[in-house]
Write an enzyme that holds these catalytic residues in place. Structure first.
Site, PDB file in Angstrom:
ATOM      1  N   SER A   7      51.645  43.300  42.879  1.00  0.00           N
ATOM      2  CA  SER A   7      52.890  42.546  42.655  1.00  0.00           C
ATOM      3  C   SER A   7      52.819  41.689  41.399  1.00  0.00           C
ATOM      4  O   SER A   7      53.787  41.616  40.623  1.00  0.00           O
ATOM      5  CB  SER A   7      53.239  41.688  43.874  1.00  0.00           C
ATOM      6  OG  SER A   7      52.138  40.912  44.292  1.00  0.00           O
ATOM      7  N   HIS A  11      49.390  46.961  50.109  1.00  0.00           N
ATOM      8  CA  HIS A  11      49.517  45.599  49.550  1.00  0.00           C
ATOM      9  C   HIS A  11      50.251  44.739  50.591  1.00  0.00           C
ATOM     10  O   HIS A  11      49.791  44.619  51.720  1.00  0.00           O
ATOM     11  CB  HIS A  11      50.215  45.716  48.200  1.00  0.00           C
ATOM     12  CG  HIS A  11      50.246  44.464  47.368  1.00  0.00           C
ATOM     13  ND1 HIS A  11      49.382  43.424  47.550  1.00  0.00           N
ATOM     14  CD2 HIS A  11      51.051  44.094  46.331  1.00  0.00           C
ATOM     15  CE1 HIS A  11      49.654  42.465  46.664  1.00  0.00           C
ATOM     16  NE2 HIS A  11      50.670  42.840  45.921  1.00  0.00           N
ATOM     17  N   HIS A  26      39.430  44.854  50.632  1.00  0.00           N
ATOM     18  CA  HIS A  26      40.086  44.293  49.453  1.00  0.00           C
ATOM     19  C   HIS A  26      39.498  44.928  48.203  1.00  0.00           C
ATOM     20  O   HIS A  26      38.317  45.283  48.180  1.00  0.00           O
ATOM     21  CB  HIS A  26      39.903  42.763  49.389  1.00  0.00           C
ATOM     22  CG  HIS A  26      40.909  42.105  48.513  1.00  0.00           C
ATOM     23  ND1 HIS A  26      40.711  41.953  47.162  1.00  0.00           N
ATOM     24  CD2 HIS A  26      42.140  41.604  48.781  1.00  0.00           C
ATOM     25  CE1 HIS A  26      41.777  41.357  46.650  1.00  0.00           C
ATOM     26  NE2 HIS A  26      42.661  41.140  47.597  1.00  0.00           N
ATOM     27  N   ARG A  75      42.043  32.812  52.633  1.00  0.00           N
ATOM     28  CA  ARG A  75      43.420  32.699  53.132  1.00  0.00           C
ATOM     29  C   ARG A  75      43.453  33.064  54.617  1.00  0.00           C
ATOM     30  O   ARG A  75      44.256  32.514  55.383  1.00  0.00           O
ATOM     31  CB  ARG A  75      44.361  33.618  52.329  1.00  0.00           C
ATOM     32  CG  ARG A  75      44.385  33.280  50.831  1.00  0.00           C
ATOM     33  CD  ARG A  75      45.150  34.308  50.030  1.00  0.00           C
ATOM     34  NE  ARG A  75      44.560  35.640  50.114  1.00  0.00           N
ATOM     35  CZ  ARG A  75      45.099  36.741  49.585  1.00  0.00           C
ATOM     36  NH1 ARG A  75      46.251  36.664  48.935  1.00  0.00           N
ATOM     37  NH2 ARG A  75      44.496  37.898  49.689  1.00  0.00           N
ATOM     38  N   ASP A  85      46.293  39.306  55.303  1.00  0.00           N
ATOM     39  CA  ASP A  85      47.280  39.890  56.208  1.00  0.00           C
ATOM     40  C   ASP A  85      46.773  40.029  57.646  1.00  0.00           C
ATOM     41  O   ASP A  85      47.557  40.274  58.563  1.00  0.00           O
ATOM     42  CB  ASP A  85      47.704  41.265  55.679  1.00  0.00           C
ATOM     43  CG  ASP A  85      48.318  41.154  54.295  1.00  0.00           C
ATOM     44  OD1 ASP A  85      49.158  40.263  54.104  1.00  0.00           O
ATOM     45  OD2 ASP A  85      47.937  41.936  53.408  1.00  0.00           O
TER      46      ASP A  85
HETATM   47  N1  CMX Z   1      40.037  50.800  56.873  1.00  0.00           N
HETATM   48  C1  CMX Z   1      39.550  52.063  56.696  1.00  0.00           C
HETATM   49  N2  CMX Z   1      39.079  52.500  55.512  1.00  0.00           N
HETATM   50  C2  CMX Z   1      39.077  51.635  54.489  1.00  0.00           C
HETATM   51  C3  CMX Z   1      39.526  50.307  54.621  1.00  0.00           C
HETATM   52  C4  CMX Z   1      40.024  49.906  55.880  1.00  0.00           C
HETATM   53  N3  CMX Z   1      40.533  48.693  56.077  1.00  0.00           N
HETATM   54  N4  CMX Z   1      39.386  49.685  53.430  1.00  0.00           N
HETATM   55  C5  CMX Z   1      38.874  50.603  52.571  1.00  0.00           C
HETATM   56  N5  CMX Z   1      38.682  51.770  53.220  1.00  0.00           N
HETATM   57  C6  CMX Z   1      38.241  53.037  52.645  1.00  0.00           C
HETATM   58  C7  CMX Z   1      39.207  53.453  51.540  1.00  0.00           C
HETATM   59  O1  CMX Z   1      40.376  54.044  52.064  1.00  0.00           O
HETATM   60  C8  CMX Z   1      38.328  54.394  50.738  1.00  0.00           C
HETATM   61  O2  CMX Z   1      38.245  55.617  51.437  1.00  0.00           O
HETATM   62  P1  CMX Z   1      38.231  57.040  50.653  1.00  0.00           P
HETATM   63  O3  CMX Z   1      37.047  56.968  49.746  1.00  0.00           O
HETATM   64  O4  CMX Z   1      38.114  58.034  51.750  1.00  0.00           O
HETATM   65  O5  CMX Z   1      39.524  57.116  49.897  1.00  0.00           O
HETATM   66  C9  CMX Z   1      36.951  53.724  50.831  1.00  0.00           C
HETATM   67  O6  CMX Z   1      36.998  52.887  51.996  1.00  0.00           O
HETATM   68  C10 CMX Z   1      36.624  52.853  49.623  1.00  0.00           C
HETATM   69  O7  CMX Z   1      37.659  51.923  49.434  1.00  0.00           O
HETATM   70  P2  CMX Z   1      37.352  50.472  48.804  1.00  0.00           P
HETATM   71  O8  CMX Z   1      36.818  50.678  47.427  1.00  0.00           O
HETATM   72  O9  CMX Z   1      36.536  49.680  49.753  1.00  0.00           O
HETATM   73  O10 CMX Z   1      38.812  49.808  48.791  1.00  0.00           O
HETATM   74  P3  CMX Z   1      39.926  49.905  47.639  1.00  0.00           P
HETATM   75  O11 CMX Z   1      39.631  48.895  46.605  1.00  0.00           O
HETATM   76  O12 CMX Z   1      40.127  51.311  47.196  1.00  0.00           O
HETATM   77  O13 CMX Z   1      41.234  49.499  48.473  1.00  0.00           O
HETATM   78  C11 CMX Z   1      42.469  48.203  50.025  1.00  0.00           C
HETATM   79  C12 CMX Z   1      41.469  48.171  48.866  1.00  0.00           C
HETATM   80  C13 CMX Z   1      42.908  46.782  50.332  1.00  0.00           C
HETATM   81  C14 CMX Z   1      43.717  49.016  49.583  1.00  0.00           C
HETATM   82  C15 CMX Z   1      41.800  48.865  51.264  1.00  0.00           C
HETATM   83  O14 CMX Z   1      40.707  48.070  51.676  1.00  0.00           O
HETATM   84  C16 CMX Z   1      42.755  49.094  52.418  1.00  0.00           C
HETATM   85  O15 CMX Z   1      43.423  50.126  52.453  1.00  0.00           O
HETATM   86  N6  CMX Z   1      42.841  48.112  53.384  1.00  0.00           N
HETATM   87  C17 CMX Z   1      43.797  48.193  54.467  1.00  0.00           C
HETATM   88  C18 CMX Z   1      45.185  47.825  53.985  1.00  0.00           C
HETATM   89  C19 CMX Z   1      45.291  46.339  53.702  1.00  0.00           C
HETATM   90  O16 CMX Z   1      44.904  45.507  54.519  1.00  0.00           O
HETATM   91  N7  CMX Z   1      45.877  45.983  52.552  1.00  0.00           N
HETATM   92  C20 CMX Z   1      46.168  44.582  52.222  1.00  0.00           C
HETATM   93  C21 CMX Z   1      45.303  44.047  51.086  1.00  0.00           C
HETATM   94  C22 CMX Z   1      45.667  42.610  50.757  1.00  0.00           C
HETATM   95  C23 CMX Z   1      47.013  42.549  50.087  1.00  0.00           C
HETATM   96  O17 CMX Z   1      47.165  43.058  48.975  1.00  0.00           O
HETATM   97  O18 CMX Z   1      47.954  41.992  50.670  1.00  0.00           O
END
Ligand code: CMX
Length: 441
Positions: A241, A271, A318, A327, A373
Site C-alpha cells: 500500500s 496484505h 512477513h 503491533r 492482522d
Molecule cells: N502460512 C503458510 N505458508 C506460508 C506462510 C503462512 N502464514 N507465510 C509464508 N509461507 C510460505 C510462502 O507461501 C512461501 O511458500 P512457497 O515457497 O511454496 O511459495 C514460503 O513460505 C516462503 O515465504 P516467505 O519468504 O516466508 O514469505 P514472503 O515474504 O514470500 O510472504 C507473506 C510474506 C506475509 C505474504 C506470507 O508470510 C503470507 O502469505 N502470510 C499469510 C498472509 C498474511 O498474514 N498477510 C499479512 C501480512 C501483513 C500485512 O501486510 O498486513
C-alpha cells in the site's frame, strides 16, 4: 498558512538541502547489490526507496521517526482519561519529525473536523454499487468520486510551479484524511445497518468520531480505535500500500488517485485483507470443531489441514519481520487489560502458541511469527463489530496517515517519477552466459 504547514515547509527546505548535498557528495556510492533471485522474488531485501515517516527492523519491528510502538503509547498525547495515543499525534510525528504537544494534536483534530464535509455525489457513487459489493471496493469508489475535490489536480491543470507541488499535496492530504472516516462509516452503515447513517460529532477526536459514525459509542471501542488507527498507520515504504501510493504519486497523480491505488493493494489477501481472513479462519475453525474453545491439539490439526489444502495460515509471516510483530503485542496488551476472558481472544492466544512451531517445521517459512492482522479481528468482535469483510477498510483509514504524510515528503523533496529497469528472462539467460553485448546490438 497554518503553523503546522509553515513548520513542515521549514523542515522540508532543510532536509531538501541535505538531500541535495548527500546526492552531490555520495550519489555514486553503492548502497546494495541485486541478485537474480531478488529480481524474480518480489525484490525482497533490496534497498531502493526512501520513506521518511518510519523504518522497519526485522527483529525489533517498526519505529516511527525513531519511536517504537511502546514508546508511542507512552509519549504521544492521549485524550483526557484515556490511555491510548491519539492518531493525530502520530500523524504529526510522521510529518514533522518531532513529538507533538497536546496543542498540536488539538489543532489537527479541529482542522480535520472542519474539513470533513463529504459532498453528496460521493455517497451517490457508493449507492450505485450493488449491496453485495466488497466494502473495500465501495470505499475506493468513494475515494475516487472525491477526487473531483483535489486542489493539486486543479492547480496543476491551471499551471502551477514545481515549487508549489508540496503545498497543494499538503492540502489534499489534510482534506482526504479529514473525510475518509465519513466515507468509510457511510460504507459500513449502508452495507450492514440498513443505510441508517450517523452524523459526525465535531467535538470528538478523529478516531472517536470515526467510532461514533460507525455506530460504536462505547468508550472501550473508542480507545481501541485510537490504538488501531495508530498502529496500522505506516510500515516503512516498501509494503504494497505504501509503495503503490508512492509510485502512483510519483507520476504527479494527486493524493486521491495515489491513495486509491494504494488501497487496491491493501485489499489483497496477502496484505491488508489478511485481517478479515484471520477472523474468518478462526470462526470457521471454531464452527468446524463444534464451538467453544478448542484444545491445542485440535488447533494444531486445523493448522495442518489448512496447510495441506495448499493455503497460507493468515496473520502469520512477513516479508521483512522475523519476530512477533510489536503491533500484535500492542493489541495483546490491550486485550490483557480490557478483555482478558474473551473467548475469541483466548483462541487467538492459543493459535499464537501453536502456529509458529508448525510453520517452523515446514522449513521454508522465513517468519513463523504473527503479524498485525493475527489479533485485530478478535478485539473488534468483542465490541460487537462482527462484520469482518469491513476490517480492511479500518486498516485503510489508518494507513492514510502514513502514506499521505509520505506523499507530502515526496513532493517536498521533489522526488522524480519512479521508473526502475526491468528485463526479460531471455535477457537473464544471456546475462548468465556472459552475452550481454548481444542485447545491446
Ligand atoms: N502460512 C503458510 N505458508 C506460508 C506462510 C503462512 N502464514 N507465510 C509464508 N509461507 C510460505 C510462502 O507461501 C512461501 O511458500 P512457497 O515457497 O511454496 O511459495 C514460503 O513460505 C516462503 O515465504 P516467505 O519468504 O516466508 O514469505 P514472503 O515474504 O514470500 O510472504 C507473506 C510474506 C506475509 C505474504 C506470507 O508470510 C503470507 O502469505 N502470510 C499469510 C498472509 C498474511 O498474514 N498477510 C499479512 C501480512 C501483513 C500485512 O501486510 O498486513
Amino acid at each position: 498558512m497554518g503553523y503546522i504547514k509553515e513548520k513542515f515547509k521549514v523542515k522540508a527546505e532543510e532536509l531538501g538541502l541535505e538531500v541535495k548535498e548527500l546526492i552531490k557528495n555520495h550519489g555514486s556510492r553503492k548502497i546494495d547489490e541485486v541478485t537474480i533471485g531478488q529480481v524474480y522474488q518480489g525484490m525482497r531485501g533490496i534497498t531502493g526507496l526512501v520513506s521518511e515517516t518510519s523504518l522497519l527492523d526485522a527483529n525489533e519491528g517498526i519505529r516511527f521517526r525513531g519511536y517504537s510502538i511502546p514508546e508511542l503509547r507512552e509519549h504521544l498525547p492521549k485524550t483526557q482519561g484515556g490511555a491510548e495515543p491519539l492518531p493525530e499525534g502520530l500523524f504529526y510525528l510522521m510529518l514533522i519529525g518531532e513529538l507533538p504537544t497536546e496543542a498540536d494534536v488539538q489543532y489537527l483534530s479541529g482542522m480535520w473536523a472542519r474539513r470533513s464535509h463529504v459532498p453528496n455525489y460521493v455517497f451517490d457513487a457508493i449507492e450505485a454499487l450493488p449491496i453485495s459489493t466488497h466494502p473495500m471496493t465501495m470505499f475506493n469508489v468513494g475515494i475516487m468520486a472525491l477526487q473531483t475535490e483535489s486542489v493539486f489536480a486543479k492547480a496543476y491543470a491551471e499551471g502551477m510551479s514545481k515549487k508549489d507541488y508540496w503545498s497543494y499535496m499538503y492540502e489534499d492530504t489534510m482534506n482526504l484524511i479529514a473525510r475518509l472516516p465519513h466515507i468509510a462509516a457511510y460504507v459500513y452503515r449502508r452495507k450492514y445497518k440498513g443505510g441508517h447513517h450517523i452524523q459526525p460529532n465535531g467535538m470528538l477526536d478523529w478516531a472517536a468520531n470515526f467510532a461514533h459514525m460507525l455506530g460504536y459509542d462505547d468508550d472501550g471501542f473508542k480507545e481501541l480505535m485510537r490504538l488501531y488507527m495508530t498502529i496500522h498507520a505506516d510500515h516503512e515504504g516498501g509494503n504494497v500500500s505504501a509503495h503503490t501510493t508512492h509510485l502512483v504519486g510519483s507520476a504527479l497523480s494527486d493524493a486521491y488517485l495515489a491513495f486509491a491505488a494504494g488501497m487496491n493493494g491493501l485489499a489483497g489477501p496477502l496484505h491488508g485483507l489478511a485481517n478479515q481472513e484471520v477472523i474468518k479462519w478462526i470462526l470457521n475453525m471454531r464452527e468446524e470443531l463444534g464451538g467453544g474453545i478448542p484444545t491445542k491439539a485440535q488447533i494444531e490439526q486445523y493448522v495442518r489441514k489448512t496447510l495441506s489444502e495448499g493455503k497460507v495460515v493468515p496473520g502469520y509471516g512477513h516479508a521483512v519481520l522475523r519476530k512477533t510483530d510489536p503491533r500484535f503485542t500492542a493489541q495483546m496488551e490491550f486485550a490483557k487489560k480490557h478483555l482478558q476472558n474473551d473467548e475469541l481472544v483466548r483462541i487467538v492466544w492459543m493459535v499464537y502458541d501453536t502456529v509458529p512451531g508448525i510453520l517452523q517445521e515446514l522449513g521454508k517459512v522465513k517468519n513463523p511469527w504473527p503479524n498485525v492482522d493475527a489479533h485485530s479481528g478478535a478485539l473488534l468482535v468483542h465490541y460487537g463489530f462482527v462484520e469482518y469483510e469491513f476490517y480492511t477498510v479500518l486498516f485503510g483509514v489508518s494507513r492514510a496517515l502514513g502514506v499521505l504524510a509520505s506523499l507530502c515528503w515526496d513532493r517536498a523533496l521533489a522526488l522524480p517519477i519512479e521508473r526502475p529497469k526491468s528485463v526479460t528472462t531471455e535477457w537473464m539467460k544471456l546475462f548468465v552466459e556472459g552475452k550481454l553485448e548481444a542485447i545491446a546490438d
